[in-house]
Scaffold this motif. Structure first.
Motif, PDB file in Angstrom:
ATOM      1  N   PHE A  65      55.706  78.827 -38.316  1.00  0.00           N
ATOM      2  CA  PHE A  65      56.880  78.916 -37.571  1.00  0.00           C
ATOM      3  C   PHE A  65      56.969  77.334 -36.993  1.00  0.00           C
ATOM      4  CE2 PHE A  65      59.224  79.661 -33.776  1.00  0.00           C
ATOM      5  CZ  PHE A  65      60.800  80.312 -34.410  1.00  0.00           C
ATOM      6  N   ASN A  66      55.848  76.871 -36.315  1.00  0.00           N
ATOM      7  CA  ASN A  66      55.872  75.534 -35.716  1.00  0.00           C
ATOM      8  C   ASN A  66      56.411  74.530 -36.987  1.00  0.00           C
ATOM      9  OD1 ASN A  66      55.381  76.518 -33.283  1.00  0.00           O
ATOM     10  ND2 ASN A  66      53.193  76.327 -33.541  1.00  0.00           N
TER      11      ASN A  66
ATOM     12  N   LYS B  28      60.119  74.691 -37.694  1.00  0.00           N
ATOM     13  CA  LYS B  28      60.814  74.064 -36.427  1.00  0.00           C
ATOM     14  C   LYS B  28      60.730  72.540 -36.439  1.00  0.00           C
ATOM     15  CE  LYS B  28      60.245  75.387 -32.159  1.00  0.00           C
ATOM     16  NZ  LYS B  28      59.522  76.177 -30.902  1.00  0.00           N
ATOM     17  N   GLU B  29      59.742  71.835 -36.790  1.00  0.00           N
ATOM     18  CA  GLU B  29      59.440  70.373 -37.163  1.00  0.00           C
ATOM     19  C   GLU B  29      60.243  70.089 -38.214  1.00  0.00           C
ATOM     20  OE1 GLU B  29      58.064  68.060 -35.253  1.00  0.00           O
ATOM     21  OE2 GLU B  29      57.733  69.617 -33.724  1.00  0.00           O
TER      22      GLU B  29
ATOM     23  N   GLN C  48      62.995  71.630 -39.319  1.00  0.00           N
ATOM     24  CA  GLN C  48      64.567  71.625 -39.045  1.00  0.00           C
ATOM     25  C   GLN C  48      65.072  70.429 -38.129  1.00  0.00           C
ATOM     26  OE1 GLN C  48      64.402  75.555 -37.181  1.00  0.00           O
ATOM     27  NE2 GLN C  48      65.050  76.631 -39.288  1.00  0.00           N
ATOM     28  N   LYS C  49      64.219  69.986 -37.316  1.00  0.00           N
ATOM     29  CA  LYS C  49      64.453  68.865 -36.372  1.00  0.00           C
ATOM     30  C   LYS C  49      64.736  67.476 -37.340  1.00  0.00           C
ATOM     31  CE  LYS C  49      61.851  70.137 -32.200  1.00  0.00           C
ATOM     32  NZ  LYS C  49      60.666  69.678 -31.341  1.00  0.00           N
TER      33      LYS C  49
END
Length: 584
Positions: A493-494, A497-498, A500-501
């Motif tokens: 999940f982390n 998120k990275e 998606q950034k």
């Protein structure tokens, strides 16, 4: 012996020292008498004072040449190191240039195009298409280039080719020269795009060369298409222009003009030629008061002043250049100050400017033009000519007209393919247009086309990165579903998120916005005009210094180091030996 002599061992030097000693003693004598009266100790005698003066004088006399010698040595030391620095800098520049030439001459092997990737077809090798290809990462796409010419032409210096100031090959860059240096191989087909089928996503191409193989017509499928085919010369429906006039858009046009100039001059000197016919043959008419027409007129007058009248003196009394423009003034994109300066310079060069004059008909020996007088009255007149150069206006190419007819959103467009702020052709999703064939609310100039090509390269590179990140996100999403425990799911999940950034940063690209860098034009007699964007306003200048700026600016804009070297060599050759007056 001479080297061992003291520096002050001369009669004049001793005399000066003796006088200095006497002055010192005379100055100090009253104070000596006063000290004796007070019972002060006996001072040193005048001989001692004299010796001290001699010692000081001799020391100063010796130090002065030494100081001068040190100063000279210091100056020589600085000059020596300046020379060494200049020499080393020159060597470094030559080495860098040599390395660049070696790399250019020895390209690395390229991987073949990947058929699994999207096929990007680019039509044309003009300013827009080449600017796109220079900055495009070809590893992201299966790239195919289609163009009837296998080179890029630096059009701003094309008027110089008409008079032999620059040879035409000096401003041509073979398209394969830089395609061979791309990360992945690019397919190039020398062919004319005759039709674009938007529904089928196919481009039909024909081999228009003199040598044809068994297959001279085929089709090229595409996933993405960039139309950069430019425009044709506009004749505005005026009869006779295409049959009798010469254009100035391609290398062949410059070569034809060069031959025509010499034909007119040689025919005018033919035995028993009538005076009226000589005047007609030596009357060079240029239609179009834009930068191309103005620069050609200036180059042609320079050719006459520097070379033609020297080697063909029989023509010097009849050679004349006339510039015809339908608008009230030439160079309408420049400031009023520079327009006036150009007109004044042309008057000094004996170039006639005919503004408010519209060509109505063209024959093989004269043009019929309608001019508006100071009183507003219009009159039709005949202007005889030997050479007619048509340097005004653009018209749509047939392939562009046909594509516009297939797209309902283009029905109201007249000047070219209407595009949105991202240069996407309106009414389509996978076709972009750049350069003169696109209507983007900017003037159809090389500067605009170049910036559009650069923008599309960034856009396509960004789109490839976006697709790559999307694929990684899909894989991570599947991995998160199959994760055996919470710790593994949190780790995935982390990573999501990275990514998606990163995706948000990549997608943060604004629409195309043209940045005007200024306008330049050569006006003859080694003078030029420049209207340059400066801070929040424009800086307008003209003259000889601007001419050197014009040369340096165009030299820096040349496509490659090879082009720059060849152009400089042509300029030097023309300055030393003059322009070639042979016909071919």
């Amino acid at each position: 012996m001479a080297s061992a002599m003291r520096p002050f061992a001369s009669t004049s030097a001793l005399a000066q020292i003796h006088l200095a000693g006497r002055r010192t003693f005379a100055t100090s004598r009253p104070s000596i008498i006063a000290n004796r009266a007070r019972g002060a100790p006996r001072p040193a005698c005048h001989k001692t004072a004299l010796r001290q003066s001699i010692r000081r004088a001799s020391t100063e006399d010796v130090a002065s040449p030494q100081t001068a010698a040190k100063s000279k040595r210091g100056g020589f030391f600085i000059l020596k190191w300046l020379w060494r620095g200049t020499f080393l800098t020159a060597l470094g520049g030559i080495a860098y240039l040599g390395h660049g030439i070696y790399i250019m001459r020895h390209p690395d092997d390229q991987p073949d195009p990947d058929p699994s990737k999207k096929t990007l077809v680019i039509l044309g090798t003009g300013w827009g298409a080449v600017s796109l290809l220079k900055k495009l990462d070809t590893e992201n796409y299966n790239v195919i280039v289609v163009s009837p010419r296998n080179y890029f032409l630096f059009t701003p210096l094309l008027p110089s080719c008409t008079t032999g100031t620059i040879e035409h090959r000096s401003i041509m860059e073979p398209i394969r020269n830089f395609l061979r240096h791309k990360k992945a191989a690019v397919k190039f087909y020398e062919a004319e795009a005759t039709k674009i089928d938007y529904e089928k996503k196919v481009v039909y191409i024909n081999d228009e060369s003199e040598i044809k193989g068994e297959i001279s017509s085929t089709e090229v499928p595409f996933d993405m298409l960039v139309v950069g085919v430019g425009a044709e010369n506009a004749t505005f429906g005026i009869p006779g222009v295409r049959e009798h006039g010469l254009f100035l858009k391609e290398v062949g046009d410059a070569q034809a003009i060069r031959k025509r100039i010499m034909d007119c001059c040689e025919t005018a000197t033919f035995k028993d030629q009538k005076p009226d016919e000589i005047k007609r043959l030596l009357h060079m008419v240029v239609v179009g008061g834009g930068p191309t027409g103005v620069e050609f007129a200036g180059e042609l007058q320079d050719f006459f002043n520097s070379d033609l009248k020297k080697w063909i003196p029989d023509i010097k009394d009849n050679f004349h250049v006339t510039l015809v423009e339908a608008l009230p003034n030439v160079l309408p994109m420049f400031s009023k100050q520079l327009i006036d300066y150009t007109e004044k310079t042309f008057k000094e060069e004996t170039i006639t400017i005919r503004t408010k004059t519209m060509v109505k008909n063209v024959t093989d020996k004269y043009i019929e033009a309608e001019s508006t007088g100071p009183d507003g009255k219009k009159q039709l007149e005949r202007i005889p000519y030997g050479l007619l150069v048509w340097a005004t206006g653009n018209a749509l190419r047939p392939v562009v007209k046909d594509l516009m007819s297939q797209i309902p959103a283009q029905k109201d467009s007249r000047r070219g393919l209407a595009v949105n702020e991202y240069l996407v052709v309106k009414g389509t999703e996978n076709i972009w247009a750049v350069g003169d064939c696109a209507v983007a609310n900017y003037a159809p100039t090389a500067q605009v086309a170049s910036q559009e090509g650069n923008f599309l390269a960034r856009l396509f590179n960004q789109m490839a990165k976006t697709e790559e990140i999307d694929q990684e996100l899909k894989k991570l999403s599947e991995a998160q579903e199959k994760a055996p425990n919470k710790e593994s799911r949190d780790k995935v999940f982390n990573e999501i998120k990275e990514l998606q950034k990163r995706l948000r940063r990549v997608k943060r690209m604004g629409p195309f916005e043209y940045s005007h860098q200024g306008s330049l034009a050569y006006i003859g007699s080694e003078k030029a005009v420049a209207d340059i964007s400066w801070l929040t306003g424009n800086f307008a200048t003209g003259g000889t210094l601007t001419y050197f700026f014009w040369r340096s600016a165009y030299l820096s804009m040349c496509f490659s180091t090879r082009n720059r070297i060849l152009v400089v060599m042509d300029w030097i050759k023309a300055k030393m030996f003059g322009r070639d007056v042979s016909r071919e």
